[in-house]
Design a protein around this motif. Structure first.
Motif, mmCIF file in Angstrom:
data_model
loop_
_atom_site.group_PDB
_atom_site.id
_atom_site.type_symbol
_atom_site.label_atom_id
_atom_site.label_comp_id
_atom_site.label_asym_id
_atom_site.label_seq_id
_atom_site.Cartn_x
_atom_site.Cartn_y
_atom_site.Cartn_z
ATOM 1 N N SER A 50 0.821 -1.089 -0.043
ATOM 2 C CA SER A 50 -0.098 -0.002 -0.020
ATOM 3 C C SER A 50 1.061 1.494 -0.038
ATOM 4 O O SER A 50 1.821 1.523 0.776
ATOM 5 N N PRO A 51 0.666 2.278 -0.986
ATOM 6 C CA PRO A 51 1.139 3.492 -1.049
ATOM 7 C C PRO A 51 1.038 4.373 0.362
ATOM 8 O O PRO A 51 1.614 5.343 0.647
ATOM 9 N N ALA A 52 -0.167 3.935 0.899
ATOM 10 C CA ALA A 52 -0.688 4.793 2.173
ATOM 11 C C ALA A 52 0.427 4.455 3.408
ATOM 12 O O ALA A 52 0.125 4.881 4.484
ATOM 13 N N LEU A 53 1.006 3.003 3.403
ATOM 14 C CA LEU A 53 1.591 2.637 4.576
ATOM 15 C C LEU A 53 2.715 3.569 5.009
ATOM 16 O O LEU A 53 2.586 3.901 6.297
ATOM 17 N N ARG A 54 3.632 4.082 4.258
ATOM 18 C CA ARG A 54 4.803 4.883 4.505
ATOM 19 C C ARG A 54 4.076 6.285 5.113
ATOM 20 O O ARG A 54 4.649 6.824 6.156
ATOM 21 N N LEU A 55 3.080 6.525 4.277
ATOM 22 C CA LEU A 55 2.448 7.892 4.934
ATOM 23 C C LEU A 55 1.743 7.905 6.278
ATOM 24 O O LEU A 55 1.934 8.727 7.072
#
Length: 262
Positions: A78-83
């Motif tokens: 998920s690209p939202a994980l680091r965010l």
């Protein structure tokens, strides 16, 4: 492989997964068939296959729920994980100050998707949930993301009906265009009573290393006199998160009392 209707097995499996929500996290096969429009036998067969892959889990009463395997696969890339990881200290800091709802939303299609939220007992009413969605025109996060989003998306939203949640919700093309211009001008969104009369939403932009707005950092607090005091708190946290994500510059602070418009 496609059904006689021309719909693929994958499409039907996705429809089954979409049948679950936070209100009804556990469903029987008959209810899944009703919600998806599938024949009960087809729904039963596909549910069994999803259970075999641990994407669904069967309860002792034979009903099923979404399995942890689906969460694992979704989270892994998920690209939202680091965010979310980078944002958490900033969310916690603001939550300690305001003692209400603090959340992080991203643009997904024509809606704002909330990827993280912190709350507190007795906090003001808030319709958002983690993995929940709201229309772009009606929420502080959505309004901010729409203001900084693609022009084509803005025109599409402006051309569609704008559901009204309260008397304060922007519901006309002219009103929404004015609100979006205001957001771009003042550097944050300020939405008193847009979704519920008792709640005020304030959101500020989170930028990546290229300066692109990638998320909205927002709070939901009681809609009462003096609530504008949260604006500099939210903007400072959003700028700090932006810097942590590599942004070289963020929105400069301004005179909150002068810039806040109801």
């Amino acid at each position: 492989m496609r059904a006689s209707s021309g719909e693929s097995v994958l499409t039907r499996a996705v429809r089954i997964l979409e049948a679950f929500d936070q209100t009804d996290p556990v469903l029987g096969v008959s209810e899944i068939a009703r919600r998806t429009g599938l024949h009960v036998a087809t729904a039963s067969r596909l549910v069994a296959e999803l259970v075999a892959h641990d994407l669904l889990v069967r309860e002792p009463d034979r009903r099923v729920r979404v399995g942890m395997r689906l969460w694992e696969l979704g989270t892994r890339a998920s690209p939202a994980l680091r965010l979310r990881v980078v944002a958490m200290p900033f969310l916690e800091g603001v939550h300690d100050v305001v003692g209400q709802h603090v959340q992080l939303g991203v643009l997904d299609g024509g809606e704002v998707l909330f990827v993280e939220r912190l709350s507190a007992p007795g906090a003001v009413i808030n319709y958002t949930r983690i993995a929940g969605r709201l229309p772009l025109h009606a929420s502080s996060s959505g309004l901010l993301l729409l203001a900084h989003g693609p022009a084509a998306l803005r025109e599409r939203v402006l051309s569609e009906p704008l559901p009204r949640y309260t008397d304060n919700t922007p519901s006309t093309d002219t009103e929404l265009r004015s609100r979006l211009a205001q957001v771009r001008r003042q550097g944050f969104s300020y939405c008193p009573g847009f979704v519920h009369d008792d709640a005020l939403g304030v959101a500020a932009p989170v930028r990546d290393a290229r300066g692109t707005v990638i998320a909205a950092f927002s709070v939901i607090v009681p809609n009462e006199p003096g609530a504008a005091a949260v604006v500099p708190v939210v903007r400072t946290a959003a700028r700090g998160l932006s810097r942590a994500l590599g942004a070289q510059a963020a929105d400069a602070p301004d005179d909150t009392e002068k810039s806040v418009s109801r």
